[in-house]
Design an enzyme around this catalytic site. Structure first.
Site, PDB file in Angstrom:
ATOM      1  N   ASN A  76       0.904  -1.151   0.123  1.00  0.00           N
ATOM      2  CA  ASN A  76       0.017   0.126  -0.035  1.00  0.00           C
ATOM      3  C   ASN A  76       0.993   1.302  -0.105  1.00  0.00           C
ATOM      4  O   ASN A  76       0.226   2.307   0.256  1.00  0.00           O
ATOM      5  CB  ASN A  76      -1.015  -0.041   1.216  1.00  0.00           C
ATOM      6  CG  ASN A  76      -1.640  -1.324   1.457  1.00  0.00           C
ATOM      7  OD1 ASN A  76      -1.423  -2.200   2.203  1.00  0.00           O
ATOM      8  ND2 ASN A  76      -2.496  -1.619   0.144  1.00  0.00           N
ATOM      9  N   VAL A  84       1.196   6.922   0.191  1.00  0.00           N
ATOM     10  CA  VAL A  84       0.556   6.036   0.872  1.00  0.00           C
ATOM     11  C   VAL A  84      -0.755   5.837   0.547  1.00  0.00           C
ATOM     12  O   VAL A  84      -1.509   6.827   0.536  1.00  0.00           O
ATOM     13  CB  VAL A  84       0.854   6.178   2.484  1.00  0.00           C
ATOM     14  CG1 VAL A  84      -0.024   5.444   3.529  1.00  0.00           C
ATOM     15  CG2 VAL A  84       2.372   6.576   2.906  1.00  0.00           C
ATOM     16  N   CYS A  85      -1.333   4.638   0.415  1.00  0.00           N
ATOM     17  CA  CYS A  85      -2.767   4.229   0.300  1.00  0.00           C
ATOM     18  C   CYS A  85      -3.253   3.951   1.550  1.00  0.00           C
ATOM     19  O   CYS A  85      -3.044   2.794   1.877  1.00  0.00           O
ATOM     20  CB  CYS A  85      -2.805   3.206  -0.880  1.00  0.00           C
ATOM     21  SG  CYS A  85      -4.453   2.925  -1.125  1.00  0.00           S
ATOM     22  N   LEU A  86      -3.665   4.853   2.141  1.00  0.00           N
ATOM     23  CA  LEU A  86      -4.386   4.697   3.697  1.00  0.00           C
ATOM     24  C   LEU A  86      -5.818   5.163   3.678  1.00  0.00           C
ATOM     25  O   LEU A  86      -5.817   6.142   3.534  1.00  0.00           O
ATOM     26  CB  LEU A  86      -3.333   5.272   4.720  1.00  0.00           C
ATOM     27  CG  LEU A  86      -3.525   4.721   5.972  1.00  0.00           C
ATOM     28  CD1 LEU A  86      -3.446   3.264   6.261  1.00  0.00           C
ATOM     29  CD2 LEU A  86      -2.369   5.401   6.800  1.00  0.00           C
ATOM     30  N   LEU A 120      -0.875  -0.266  -4.043  1.00  0.00           N
ATOM     31  CA  LEU A 120       0.025   0.819  -5.013  1.00  0.00           C
ATOM     32  C   LEU A 120       1.237   0.199  -5.299  1.00  0.00           C
ATOM     33  O   LEU A 120       1.787   0.676  -6.395  1.00  0.00           O
ATOM     34  CB  LEU A 120       0.122   2.072  -3.863  1.00  0.00           C
ATOM     35  CG  LEU A 120      -0.627   3.236  -3.836  1.00  0.00           C
ATOM     36  CD1 LEU A 120      -0.101   4.155  -2.820  1.00  0.00           C
ATOM     37  CD2 LEU A 120      -1.074   3.726  -5.104  1.00  0.00           C
TER      38      LEU A 120
END
Length: 175
Positions: A76, A84-86, A120
């Site tokens: 991620n 960051v894919c959060l 990601l």
């Protein structure tokens, strides 16, 4: 003083007096770096990352922008940009959260429980799903290679090198 401005100052001051090492960019409370340590009992343990944080003017009503400056192998987190894919930071951000939550809860949770179904970094996601032991080994290699204070200090462009040389020791009080 407007509420968002006061809130930004409050949240950044909380970080500055915490155990986190924080470096403001151009003395701005809107942009800074935080040294983040990999959570224990994970393949990220022992690693240290320089996290770039930018707070929008609408903070805390709009989520902060967060990126890893030195490389990390994680489904991620984009390996090249460090973004960051959060979900918590992006979609489910709430003004009830503050900067300390990001470093004490959100980022450790992200590293402990990666979500390979929303990647990601496709390579990290595929490796985690198909060959978890190899994934863990790759994470540890990245930690040894890129997640050191020295590696983090060498991150990205020239404009940051000036900042790094002047790094303050505010908030780096050892436990």
């Amino acid at each position: 003083m407007s509420t968002p401005k006061r809130r930004i100052e409050t949240d950044v001051m909380k970080l500055l007096v915490s155990d986190y090492e924080v470096t403001l960019v151009n003395d701005s409370m809107h942009e800074f770096y935080v040294w983040f340590y990999g959570p224990s009992e994970t393949p990220f343990a022992g690693g240290i990352w320089k996290i770039h944080v930018e707070l929008p003017d609408q903070y805390p009503f709009k989520s902060p922008s967060i990126g890893f400056m030195n490389k990390i192998f994680h489904p991620n987190i984009d390996e090249l940009s460090g973004s960051v894919c959060l979900d918590v930071i992006n979609q489910t951000w709430s003004p009830m959260f503050d900067m300390i939550n990001i470093f004490e809860v959100f980022l450790p949770q992200l590293l402990r429980y990666p979500n390979p179904s929303d990647p990601l970094n496709g390579e990290a996601a595929a490796l985690l799903m198909r060959h978890p032991k190899e994934y863990e080994q790759r994470v540890k290699e990245y930690v040894q290679r890129y997640a050191t204070k020295e590696a983090a200090n060498k991150t990205s462009g020239e404009e940051e090198e000036e900042v790094d040389e002047d790094m303050s020791e505010i908030g780096s009080i050892s436990e």
